[in-house]
Design a protein around this motif. Structure first.
Motif, PDB file in Angstrom:
ATOM      1  N   THR A   1       5.876  -5.557  -3.480  1.00  0.00           N
ATOM      2  CA  THR A   1       4.829  -5.212  -2.757  1.00  0.00           C
ATOM      3  C   THR A   1       4.471  -3.700  -2.745  1.00  0.00           C
ATOM      4  O   THR A   1       5.239  -2.712  -2.759  1.00  0.00           O
ATOM      5  CB  THR A   1       5.048  -5.439  -1.190  1.00  0.00           C
ATOM      6  OG1 THR A   1       5.320  -6.794  -1.161  1.00  0.00           O
ATOM      7  CG2 THR A   1       3.833  -4.897  -0.300  1.00  0.00           C
TER       8      THR A   1
ATOM      9  N   VAL B   1      -3.011  -3.665  -0.257  1.00  0.00           N
ATOM     10  CA  VAL B   1      -1.646  -4.006  -0.369  1.00  0.00           C
ATOM     11  C   VAL B   1      -1.882  -4.949  -1.721  1.00  0.00           C
ATOM     12  O   VAL B   1      -2.802  -5.809  -1.898  1.00  0.00           O
ATOM     13  CB  VAL B   1      -0.993  -4.987   0.505  1.00  0.00           C
ATOM     14  CG1 VAL B   1       0.191  -5.320   0.114  1.00  0.00           C
ATOM     15  CG2 VAL B   1      -0.906  -4.009   1.828  1.00  0.00           C
TER      16      VAL B   1
ATOM     17  N   ARG C   1       1.856  -0.477  -1.994  1.00  0.00           N
ATOM     18  CA  ARG C   1       0.704  -0.140  -0.841  1.00  0.00           C
ATOM     19  C   ARG C   1       0.018   1.072  -1.277  1.00  0.00           C
ATOM     20  O   ARG C   1       0.674   1.894  -1.512  1.00  0.00           O
ATOM     21  CB  ARG C   1       1.140  -0.292   0.641  1.00  0.00           C
ATOM     22  CG  ARG C   1       1.830  -1.566   0.976  1.00  0.00           C
ATOM     23  CD  ARG C   1       2.305  -1.453   2.515  1.00  0.00           C
ATOM     24  NE  ARG C   1       2.991  -0.241   2.648  1.00  0.00           N
ATOM     25  CZ  ARG C   1       3.387   0.088   4.037  1.00  0.00           C
ATOM     26  NH1 ARG C   1       3.155  -0.956   5.206  1.00  0.00           N
ATOM     27  NH2 ARG C   1       4.162   1.040   4.403  1.00  0.00           N
TER      28      ARG C   1
ATOM     29  N   LEU D   1       4.089  -4.661   7.171  1.00  0.00           N
ATOM     30  CA  LEU D   1       2.741  -4.680   6.489  1.00  0.00           C
ATOM     31  C   LEU D   1       1.770  -4.484   7.293  1.00  0.00           C
ATOM     32  O   LEU D   1       0.766  -3.706   6.774  1.00  0.00           O
ATOM     33  CB  LEU D   1       2.685  -6.152   5.959  1.00  0.00           C
ATOM     34  CG  LEU D   1       3.599  -6.334   4.480  1.00  0.00           C
ATOM     35  CD1 LEU D   1       3.281  -7.825   4.239  1.00  0.00           C
ATOM     36  CD2 LEU D   1       2.762  -5.473   3.325  1.00  0.00           C
TER      37      LEU D   1
ATOM     38  N   TYR E   1       6.078   1.492  -1.735  1.00  0.00           N
ATOM     39  CA  TYR E   1       6.368  -0.016  -2.431  1.00  0.00           C
ATOM     40  C   TYR E   1       7.447  -0.450  -1.340  1.00  0.00           C
ATOM     41  O   TYR E   1       8.371   0.220  -0.665  1.00  0.00           O
ATOM     42  CB  TYR E   1       7.105   0.123  -3.772  1.00  0.00           C
ATOM     43  CG  TYR E   1       8.264   0.691  -3.939  1.00  0.00           C
ATOM     44  CD1 TYR E   1       9.457   0.041  -3.838  1.00  0.00           C
ATOM     45  CD2 TYR E   1       8.304   2.241  -4.275  1.00  0.00           C
ATOM     46  CE1 TYR E   1      10.822   0.578  -3.974  1.00  0.00           C
ATOM     47  CE2 TYR E   1       9.586   2.824  -4.379  1.00  0.00           C
ATOM     48  CZ  TYR E   1      10.812   2.092  -3.971  1.00  0.00           C
ATOM     49  OH  TYR E   1      12.182   2.897  -4.563  1.00  0.00           O
TER      50      TYR E   1
ATOM     51  N   ILE F   1      -1.844   3.336   1.324  1.00  0.00           N
ATOM     52  CA  ILE F   1      -1.758   3.321   2.909  1.00  0.00           C
ATOM     53  C   ILE F   1      -2.102   4.861   3.492  1.00  0.00           C
ATOM     54  O   ILE F   1      -1.584   5.870   3.041  1.00  0.00           O
ATOM     55  CB  ILE F   1      -0.494   2.797   3.422  1.00  0.00           C
ATOM     56  CG1 ILE F   1      -0.285   2.976   5.037  1.00  0.00           C
ATOM     57  CG2 ILE F   1       0.751   3.463   2.804  1.00  0.00           C
ATOM     58  CD1 ILE F   1       0.910   2.423   5.610  1.00  0.00           C
TER      59      ILE F   1
ATOM     60  N   ALA G   1      -4.212  -0.129   5.413  1.00  0.00           N
ATOM     61  CA  ALA G   1      -3.658  -0.230   3.983  1.00  0.00           C
ATOM     62  C   ALA G   1      -4.123  -1.255   2.974  1.00  0.00           C
ATOM     63  O   ALA G   1      -4.453  -2.307   3.312  1.00  0.00           O
ATOM     64  CB  ALA G   1      -2.044  -0.715   4.073  1.00  0.00           C
TER      65      ALA G   1
ATOM     66  N   ALA H   1      -0.554  -0.820   9.612  1.00  0.00           N
ATOM     67  CA  ALA H   1       0.510  -0.722   8.868  1.00  0.00           C
ATOM     68  C   ALA H   1       1.500   0.419   9.143  1.00  0.00           C
ATOM     69  O   ALA H   1       1.232   1.578   9.450  1.00  0.00           O
ATOM     70  CB  ALA H   1       0.164  -0.853   7.381  1.00  0.00           C
TER      71      ALA H   1
END
Length: 451
Positions: A215, A136, A217, A58, A171, A219, A134, A53
């Motif tokens: 979305t 998600v 994440r 993504l 995000y 990460i 990540a 990612a």
């Protein structure tokens, strides 16, 4: 035979799709909570996992072998096999919990074990498995909802793993964003620790009233730091909350909500930075209060630690001016809070680094996760960057010195030599007290002596 072969190939494609992306979650009642206790049945709705990612992607979905959701020896905290795993949660267990106890634990956590070839290795593998594991979460939309905040547990599960992974929340908008924005501060796992820390971040207005997917994440975007084993890291008790305002609810909006001033010599003031402040349905004045060595102004002339705006002023966007005037060396954080009766308090986060222009010795002794002492880095080429490290430093050397285990490194090795061009940039120096030495080559300059 041909039909059977094609049917098998389609099934394999569907399996990979399920592993990489679960159905988006529908947000109904706040908060939206996931405890991951049923991971053995599969990833929860709205959740997916990726490696490789990045800030623009993504990443890559794991293969079936890299998604290990059946508890057992392969999901033990100290098991060094790569993959996203159904770990026993650190909640309710200690670092010495046996594999049997971990396997039987009803409280589960979604985690990852990074290795030199998974989640921390080369992005040229097939499929890519480079740095950037990540977790998600995706929601179908946030229509009619505002002021999102996220709380979760970030767990470091293998106390024998000495490498450090640095995690952040970011995000993006849409189901496959091509850009992501970090929110909140970074946190670490590994470093030979067993921990179960609560992380809370606010999205302010960034996710408000979105008609399409959002979305979120959690990460670790960069390579781990240190030597030997990489950590087993996990998340648990994910809780996303929001408000549902009405048409008459007082609201405030500050954009952007983060200002970074960089390095500034002490006892001087920085160049001005600005943000926009608006309000609607306000019934009382809005008070702005700054903390730390930061001051505010309406007109970029008169500065103070606080300001006040009448409701009528904020009916149109107002420019707020901010200056940074450090008095001490080192990283400084501050904030500007915006309060008005009935409105959600808005906060603008402020950062800056106080630098001493006469300082010439830099030990980086507090460089644990973020570059210190006013230094910064700029990456031209390659994924690796200048960063803090504890690798290769003897905290007891020289003899009698106070422990200072941290330093700064640029490591161009990640499962092989990787081409990088990166600059390590100092704060501004005051060289006026240093003697000037000039050199000259070539023909002598013309004489100015009288004939």
């Amino acid at each position: 035979m041909t039909k059977c072969f094609r049917s098998f190939g389609l099934a394999g494609s569907l399996l990979l799709a399920v592993l990489g992306a679960k159905a988006q979650a529908t947000l109904s009642t706040s908060p939206y909570v996931e405890n991951f206790d049923n991971l053995s049945r599969g990833l929860p709705a709205g959740f997916s996992v990726y490696t490789n990612a990045s800030a623009t992607s993504l990443g890559t979905a794991p293969t079936a072998a890299q998604l290990i959701l059946t508890p057992g020896t392969t999901t033990a905290w100290t098991a060094t096999g790569a993959g996203f795993k159904n770990f026993a949660s650190a909640t309710g267990l200690g670092s010495a919990a046996t594999i049997t106890a971990q396997t039987a634990a009803p409280n589960r956590a979604l985690g990852v074990r990074q290795t030199g070839s998974f989640g921390d290795g080369s992005s040229t593998a097939t499929p890519p498995t480079g740095a950037g594991p990540a977790f998600v979460f995706q929601a179908t939309n946030t229509t009619g909802k505002t002021d999102f905040s996220l709380t979760f547990k970030l767990q470091s599960l293998d106390s024998t793993s000495t490498r450090t992974a640095t995690w952040q929340v970011d995000y993006g908008l849409g189901s496959a964003p091509t850009s992501f924005t970090k929110v909140g501060s970074s946190a670490i796992t590994g470093n030979a620790t067993f921990s179960n820390n609560t992380v809370t971040v606010s999205f302010d207005t960034a996710l408000d009233d979105q008609s399409g997917p959002v979305t979120i994440r959690i990460i670790a975007p960069n390579s781990t730091i240190g030597s030997l084993n990489r950590p087993s890291s996990a998340i648990d008790d994910f809780s996303l909350s929001w408000n549902t305002p009405t048409a008459t609810t007082p609201t405030l909006k500050a954009t952007p909500n983060t200002l970074a001033f960089g390095s500034q010599n002490i006892i001087t003031s920085s160049a001005t930075q600005t943000y926009q402040l608006t309000g609607s349905n306000l019934t009382t004045a809005t008070t702005l209060t700054a903390t730390g060595p930061f001051t505010l102004s309406k007109n970029n002339t008169t500065y103070s630690a606080s300001l006040s705006y009448a409701p009528a002023e904020l009916a149109t966007a107002q420019t707020v001016y901010v200056k940074f005037s450090p008095t001490a060396v080192g990283t400084t954080t501050g904030s500007i809070t915006h309060t008005s009766t009935g409105a959600v308090t808005r906060t603008v986060t402020l950062t800056g680094v106080g630098a001493d222009p006469n300082q010439t010795l830099f030990e980086f002794s507090t460089c644990a996760t973020t570059l210190t002492d006013g230094w910064s880095q700029y990456s031209v080429t390659g994924a690796q960057t200048w960063s803090c490290t504890s690798y290769g430093r003897d905290p007891q050397a020289p003899a009698g010195a106070a422990p200072a285990p941290y330093g700064v490194q640029m490591n161009g090795y990640a499962s092989g030599n990787v081409e990088n061009e990166d600059w390590f940039i100092s704060p501004a120096f005051d060289l006026t007290s240093y003697p000037t030495r000039c050199s000259h080559s070539g023909a002598a300059p013309p004489s100015t002596a009288p004939a």
